[in-house]
Design a protein around this motif. Structure first.
Motif, PDB file in Angstrom:
ATOM      1  N   GLY A 158       0.824  -1.209   0.000  1.00  0.00           N
ATOM      2  CA  GLY A 158       0.000   0.000   0.000  1.00  0.00           C
ATOM      3  C   GLY A 158       0.855   1.255   0.000  1.00  0.00           C
ATOM      4  N   ARG A 159       1.852   1.303   0.857  1.00  0.00           N
ATOM      5  CA  ARG A 159       2.721   2.467   0.940  1.00  0.00           C
ATOM      6  C   ARG A 159       3.519   2.638  -0.355  1.00  0.00           C
ATOM      7  NH1 ARG A 159       6.835   2.922   5.823  1.00  0.00           N
ATOM      8  NH2 ARG A 159       4.936   3.266   6.974  1.00  0.00           N
ATOM      9  N   PHE A 160       4.012   1.533  -0.906  1.00  0.00           N
ATOM     10  CA  PHE A 160       4.791   1.609  -2.133  1.00  0.00           C
ATOM     11  C   PHE A 160       3.928   2.099  -3.299  1.00  0.00           C
ATOM     12  CE2 PHE A 160       6.281  -0.404  -6.085  1.00  0.00           C
ATOM     13  CZ  PHE A 160       7.501   0.237  -6.194  1.00  0.00           C
ATOM     14  N   ILE A 161       2.705   1.587  -3.412  1.00  0.00           N
ATOM     15  CA  ILE A 161       1.807   2.008  -4.502  1.00  0.00           C
ATOM     16  C   ILE A 161       1.481   3.492  -4.370  1.00  0.00           C
ATOM     17  CG2 ILE A 161      -0.501   1.674  -5.507  1.00  0.00           C
ATOM     18  CD1 ILE A 161       1.476  -0.575  -6.133  1.00  0.00           C
ATOM     19  N   ARG A 162       1.241   3.970  -3.140  1.00  0.00           N
ATOM     20  CA  ARG A 162       0.987   5.404  -2.949  1.00  0.00           C
ATOM     21  C   ARG A 162       2.200   6.224  -3.363  1.00  0.00           C
ATOM     22  NH1 ARG A 162      -1.294   3.509   1.923  1.00  0.00           N
ATOM     23  NH2 ARG A 162       0.532   4.206   3.069  1.00  0.00           N
ATOM     24  N   TRP A 163       3.397   5.759  -3.014  1.00  0.00           N
ATOM     25  CA  TRP A 163       4.624   6.470  -3.383  1.00  0.00           C
ATOM     26  C   TRP A 163       4.781   6.496  -4.901  1.00  0.00           C
ATOM     27  CZ3 TRP A 163       9.164   4.325  -5.584  1.00  0.00           C
ATOM     28  CH2 TRP A 163      10.251   5.188  -5.623  1.00  0.00           C
ATOM     29  N   LEU A 164       4.526   5.368  -5.553  1.00  0.00           N
ATOM     30  CA  LEU A 164       4.633   5.287  -7.004  1.00  0.00           C
ATOM     31  C   LEU A 164       3.599   6.191  -7.675  1.00  0.00           C
ATOM     32  CD1 LEU A 164       6.375   3.777  -9.026  1.00  0.00           C
ATOM     33  CD2 LEU A 164       4.657   1.982  -9.087  1.00  0.00           C
ATOM     34  N   SER A 165       2.394   6.210  -7.160  1.00  0.00           N
ATOM     35  CA  SER A 165       1.342   7.080  -7.712  1.00  0.00           C
ATOM     36  C   SER A 165       1.725   8.545  -7.563  1.00  0.00           C
ATOM     37  CB  SER A 165       0.014   6.826  -7.009  1.00  0.00           C
ATOM     38  OG  SER A 165      -0.410   5.518  -7.228  1.00  0.00           O
ATOM     39  N   ARG A 166       2.291   8.908  -6.419  1.00  0.00           N
ATOM     40  CA  ARG A 166       2.724  10.286  -6.192  1.00  0.00           C
ATOM     41  C   ARG A 166       3.824  10.677  -7.181  1.00  0.00           C
ATOM     42  NH1 ARG A 166       3.100   9.964  -0.948  1.00  0.00           N
ATOM     43  NH2 ARG A 166       5.286   9.374  -0.926  1.00  0.00           N
ATOM     44  N   LEU A 167       4.771   9.780  -7.419  1.00  0.00           N
ATOM     45  CA  LEU A 167       5.813  10.048  -8.412  1.00  0.00           C
ATOM     46  C   LEU A 167       5.221  10.244  -9.801  1.00  0.00           C
ATOM     47  CD1 LEU A 167       8.739   7.596  -7.574  1.00  0.00           C
ATOM     48  CD2 LEU A 167       8.755  10.073  -7.426  1.00  0.00           C
ATOM     49  N   ARG A 169       2.106  11.187 -10.585  1.00  0.00           N
ATOM     50  CA  ARG A 169       1.376  12.468 -10.640  1.00  0.00           C
ATOM     51  C   ARG A 169       2.335  13.640 -10.804  1.00  0.00           C
ATOM     52  NH1 ARG A 169      -1.656  10.256  -6.428  1.00  0.00           N
ATOM     53  NH2 ARG A 169      -0.453  11.458  -4.940  1.00  0.00           N
ATOM     54  N   ASN A 170       3.413  13.618 -10.041  1.00  0.00           N
ATOM     55  CA  ASN A 170       4.386  14.701 -10.139  1.00  0.00           C
ATOM     56  C   ASN A 170       5.024  14.751 -11.515  1.00  0.00           C
ATOM     57  OD1 ASN A 170       3.890  15.471  -7.523  1.00  0.00           O
ATOM     58  ND2 ASN A 170       5.623  14.312  -6.666  1.00  0.00           N
ATOM     59  N   ALA A 171       5.291  13.609 -12.101  1.00  0.00           N
ATOM     60  CA  ALA A 171       5.877  13.579 -13.435  1.00  0.00           C
ATOM     61  C   ALA A 171       4.917  14.158 -14.463  1.00  0.00           C
ATOM     62  CB  ALA A 171       6.263  12.147 -13.811  1.00  0.00           C
ATOM     63  N   PHE A 172       3.627  13.819 -14.352  1.00  0.00           N
ATOM     64  CA  PHE A 172       2.640  14.353 -15.301  1.00  0.00           C
ATOM     65  C   PHE A 172       2.438  15.853 -15.101  1.00  0.00           C
ATOM     66  CE2 PHE A 172       1.049   9.908 -15.829  1.00  0.00           C
ATOM     67  CZ  PHE A 172       1.296   9.835 -17.186  1.00  0.00           C
ATOM     68  N   ARG A 173       2.514  16.327 -13.875  1.00  0.00           N
ATOM     69  CA  ARG A 173       2.376  17.772 -13.616  1.00  0.00           C
ATOM     70  C   ARG A 173       3.527  18.534 -14.254  1.00  0.00           C
ATOM     71  NH1 ARG A 173       0.899  17.226  -7.363  1.00  0.00           N
ATOM     72  NH2 ARG A 173      -1.227  16.509  -7.649  1.00  0.00           N
ATOM     73  N   ARG A 174       4.736  17.999 -14.124  1.00  0.00           N
ATOM     74  CA  ARG A 174       5.891  18.662 -14.727  1.00  0.00           C
ATOM     75  C   ARG A 174       5.814  18.650 -16.241  1.00  0.00           C
ATOM     76  NH1 ARG A 174       9.946  15.415 -11.255  1.00  0.00           N
ATOM     77  NH2 ARG A 174       9.391  16.220  -9.227  1.00  0.00           N
ATOM     78  N   ALA A 175       5.272  17.597 -16.806  1.00  0.00           N
ATOM     79  CA  ALA A 175       5.177  17.475 -18.267  1.00  0.00           C
ATOM     80  C   ALA A 175       4.122  18.446 -18.815  1.00  0.00           C
ATOM     81  CB  ALA A 175       4.828  16.050 -18.665  1.00  0.00           C
ATOM     82  N   ALA A 176       3.108  18.739 -18.025  1.00  0.00           N
ATOM     83  CA  ALA A 176       2.021  19.598 -18.511  1.00  0.00           C
ATOM     84  C   ALA A 176       2.348  21.044 -18.435  1.00  0.00           C
ATOM     85  CB  ALA A 176       0.777  19.384 -17.675  1.00  0.00           C
TER      86      ALA A 176
END
Length: 176
Positions: A158-167, A169-176
């Motif tokens: 659960g913690r790893f999936i949340r961390w991966l999802s956060r990464l 999201r941040n990558a998509f925000r930077r790309a946009a």
């Protein structure tokens, strides 16, 4: 200079430890496979023949698997030259595993005779020291790898999936 060469030494030590790990784990497998050979008389004769050999002849017996793998090395080169990458990888992996396993088995059979030669005993003891050095130099790297592997354990998914999802999201925000 020491700081620049450290990653190279760690990489070489990891390669050495990978070889040592394969050696340790393939020796029992090959011994078990050889145990399936129904020719008990042949195996007994081979063990007695090696026992009666002088140390230099035991060295020849120890080197025979290396020579037997030479045709596979030529096959590897052919596959690489013809750009048959999958064939080359398959032959390299097979030759590595088979060669290490058979060499480990024959070394176990000839070890006592080989260690009677002073230069071989010195080389063997040096290899044991190199193995200890490789364990010491790679300990921090192996500890970090264990910490990273702990992220993938079932109880922490659960913690790893949340961390991966956060990464992500941040990558998509930077790309946009």
């Amino acid at each position: 200079m020491r700081r620049v060469l450290r990653p190279l030494w760690v990489f070489l030590a990891l390669l050495f430890l990978a070889e040592a790990w394969l050696w340790d784990h393939l020796s029992p497998v090959v011994a078990r496979v050889v145990g399936f050979i129904p020719w008990q008389a042949l195996k007994h004769w081979l063990a007695q023949a090696i026992e009666r050999l002088p140390p230099w002849a035991a060295l020849v017996v120890f080197v025979i698997p290396l020579l037997a793998l030479l045709p596979l090395k030529f096959l590897e080169v052919y596959f690489l030259a013809t750009h048959n990458w999958l064939g080359a990888i398959a032959v390299i992996v097979f030759a590595k595993l088979f060669g290490l396993g058979v060499t480990a088995f024959i070394f176990d059979a000839t070890r006592d005779k080989l260690l009677q030669m002073a230069w071989f005993r010195a080389l063997y003891e040096w290899m044991l020291r190199v193995r200890a050095w490789a364990h010491a130099i790679t300990e921090p790297v192996r500890a970090r790898m264990k910490e990273f592997a702990a992220l993938f354990r079932r109880e922490r998914n659960g913690r790893f999936i949340r961390w991966l999802s956060r990464l992500r999201r941040n990558a998509f925000r930077r790309a946009a």
